[in-house]
Design a protein around this motif. Sequence first.
Motif, PDB file in Angstrom:
ATOM      1  N   ILE A   1       1.803  -2.062  -3.998  1.00 60.74           N
ATOM      2  CA  ILE A   1       0.684  -2.612  -4.768  1.00 60.74           C
ATOM      3  C   ILE A   1       1.188  -3.084  -6.125  1.00 60.74           C
ATOM      4  O   ILE A   1       1.906  -2.342  -6.817  1.00 60.74           O
ATOM      5  CB  ILE A   1      -0.408  -1.547  -4.964  1.00 60.74           C
ATOM      6  N   VAL A   2       0.811  -4.298  -6.503  1.00 60.75           N
ATOM      7  CA  VAL A   2       1.249  -4.802  -7.812  1.00 60.75           C
ATOM      8  C   VAL A   2       0.502  -4.069  -8.923  1.00 60.75           C
ATOM      9  O   VAL A   2      -0.651  -3.652  -8.774  1.00 60.75           O
ATOM     10  CB  VAL A   2       1.061  -6.325  -7.921  1.00 60.75           C
TER      11      VAL A   2
ATOM     12  N   TYR B   1      -6.864   9.997   1.050  1.00 58.76           N
ATOM     13  CA  TYR B   1      -6.759  11.097   0.103  1.00 58.76           C
ATOM     14  C   TYR B   1      -5.428  10.934  -0.619  1.00 58.76           C
ATOM     15  O   TYR B   1      -4.359  10.925   0.015  1.00 58.76           O
ATOM     16  CB  TYR B   1      -6.810  12.450   0.816  1.00 58.76           C
ATOM     17  N   LEU B   2      -5.476  10.797  -1.943  1.00 61.92           N
ATOM     18  CA  LEU B   2      -4.267  10.643  -2.746  1.00 61.92           C
ATOM     19  C   LEU B   2      -3.702  12.024  -3.060  1.00 61.92           C
ATOM     20  O   LEU B   2      -4.312  12.813  -3.778  1.00 61.92           O
ATOM     21  CB  LEU B   2      -4.568   9.883  -4.033  1.00 61.92           C
TER      22      LEU B   2
ATOM     23  N   ARG C   1      -7.181   0.045  -9.158  1.00 61.59           N
ATOM     24  CA  ARG C   1      -8.336  -0.436  -8.389  1.00 61.59           C
ATOM     25  C   ARG C   1      -8.047  -0.442  -6.887  1.00 61.59           C
ATOM     26  O   ARG C   1      -8.924  -0.146  -6.083  1.00 61.59           O
ATOM     27  CB  ARG C   1      -8.738  -1.829  -8.867  1.00 61.59           C
ATOM     28  N   ALA C   2      -6.808  -0.755  -6.519  1.00 63.73           N
ATOM     29  CA  ALA C   2      -6.449  -0.743  -5.098  1.00 63.73           C
ATOM     30  C   ALA C   2      -6.444   0.681  -4.544  1.00 63.73           C
ATOM     31  O   ALA C   2      -6.908   0.924  -3.414  1.00 63.73           O
ATOM     32  CB  ALA C   2      -5.083  -1.399  -4.888  1.00 63.73           C
ATOM     33  N   ILE C   3      -5.928   1.628  -5.320  1.00 67.37           N
ATOM     34  CA  ILE C   3      -5.959   3.029  -4.892  1.00 67.37           C
ATOM     35  C   ILE C   3      -7.405   3.491  -4.722  1.00 67.37           C
ATOM     36  O   ILE C   3      -7.751   4.168  -3.744  1.00 67.37           O
ATOM     37  CB  ILE C   3      -5.228   3.927  -5.911  1.00 67.37           C
TER      38      ILE C   3
ATOM     39  N   ALA D   1      -8.984  -5.474   1.993  1.00 66.15           N
ATOM     40  CA  ALA D   1      -7.618  -5.055   2.303  1.00 66.15           C
ATOM     41  C   ALA D   1      -7.569  -3.567   2.631  1.00 66.15           C
ATOM     42  O   ALA D   1      -6.938  -3.144   3.606  1.00 66.15           O
ATOM     43  CB  ALA D   1      -6.689  -5.368   1.133  1.00 66.15           C
ATOM     44  N   ALA D   2      -8.246  -2.763   1.823  1.00 66.76           N
ATOM     45  CA  ALA D   2      -8.248  -1.311   2.048  1.00 66.76           C
ATOM     46  C   ALA D   2      -8.875  -0.964   3.385  1.00 66.76           C
ATOM     47  O   ALA D   2      -8.378  -0.089   4.108  1.00 66.76           O
ATOM     48  CB  ALA D   2      -8.986  -0.616   0.912  1.00 66.76           C
TER      49      ALA D   2
END
Length: 474
Positions: free
Chosen positions: A263-264, A281-282, A270-272, A239-240
């Motif tokens: 995102i649930v 980049y967060l 884990r998705a991040i 997905a990412a």
Amino acid sequence: MSAGDPDGPHVESRNAVAALMLRARAAQAAFADSDQARVDEAVRAMAWAIYKPEHAEELARVAVADTGLGNVPDKIDKKQRKTFGTLRDLLRVKSVGVIEEDPAQGIVKYAKPIGVVGAVTPSTNPGATAANKAMMAIKGRNAMIVAPSPLGYTTTARAVDLMREGLAHIGLPEDLLQVLPQPVTKHLTQAMMEAVDLVVITGSQDNVRRGYMSGTPAIGVGTGNVPVIVDETADLDAAAAKIAQSKIFDNSTSCSSENAVVIVDAVYERAIAALERAGAYLCAPEKKADIEATLWHGHKLNRHLIAKDACVLARAFGLPAEAESARFFLVEEKGVGPDFPLSSEKLSLVLTVYRARDFADAKDIVRRILDHQGRGHSLGIHTANMDRARELAADLDVVRVLVNFAHTFAHGGSFDSGLPFTLSMGCGSWQKNSISENLNYRHFLNITHLVTPIPEKRPTEAELFGPHWEKYGR
């Protein structure tokens, strides 16, 4: 006409369009009786004129130089992929003579040209959109006049010139395709809209509204603001990778680019992490206000940052040096609506992130995002649970729900989806559009219905009114 006469621009515009219309009518009349083989020759010639590698590269370089939007490699890919896919779609269908027969209903359908099509094209895809519409118009044995975005004029005009050369090369009238002269003003575009037989508008909502008010049959498209859900059943790395591939393509010039990912909670961290592995980049929470103030000036997107490279954004946002090597940026948000600009379309390498309690909450967040902006357009979901995808399709007001796709590539047609290739996506009545599907060749045809007698199919009164009589009486 006296100096300063307010009617001057209108008269000049109508005269300029009248001259183009004379040439377009003559060219279309000469082409209107062509058989299917000749029509398909024309479409192939135009497609090759754009797809040819040196031409695709030239158009991409001119587009980036003139508009400052996107990047050359992706624009080359876009022009070639969209042109190739559109050609595939068009060569699979008939647009001349009998195109459909239904003996049981006694109906035979014949395709006829519409006449002269007026196409309004945007600065974000100045070459690809013009080519896409032109191929569809010619497939219907029409002529077409293009009104480019002023910012993308040089690219659009060059694309039209290349396609005209392609038509002339096979002995067809060049004037089947024309472009408005510079400068392209609102008066000139309006005059074209009023003169042609069909208007097809991709671009600003102001132009879409003007098209619908022109008195000419019109097809317009809506604003995108695509949200995608990632649930706990998704393959997070897959997905990412798809989200990243889609988000960074041509620096997010596409209205189909993901603008928010929901995102649930069960897989949020884990998705991040998966998105970071894919190049995201967060951004730190304390940078959010600076990003908003930089990306928007007042209530309008900062044109100096739309569709720019990630390193340009990183510096503009004042992010740490390591952010300059990122592919795109994640900014966490909780709110939706006018007071939360990150919930809107961004046309940049900024992806808004929402944390949802569960799927039901994710669905609600997506609904609120679409109600704020983009209702009718589309949404995506990454999941292994098709029941959830079906629920979204049944309950939310969008034309398209994409499941486990890189949204930008599948939304406007791809080789692994059944949607037709296009650069113009109808959003239905939700955005006051006349179509709720991808723009395609059928929209460029008039249809004659030949109707012959069939065995009578008259029901009895009891068959039709019986349920009402039984429940409510006669």
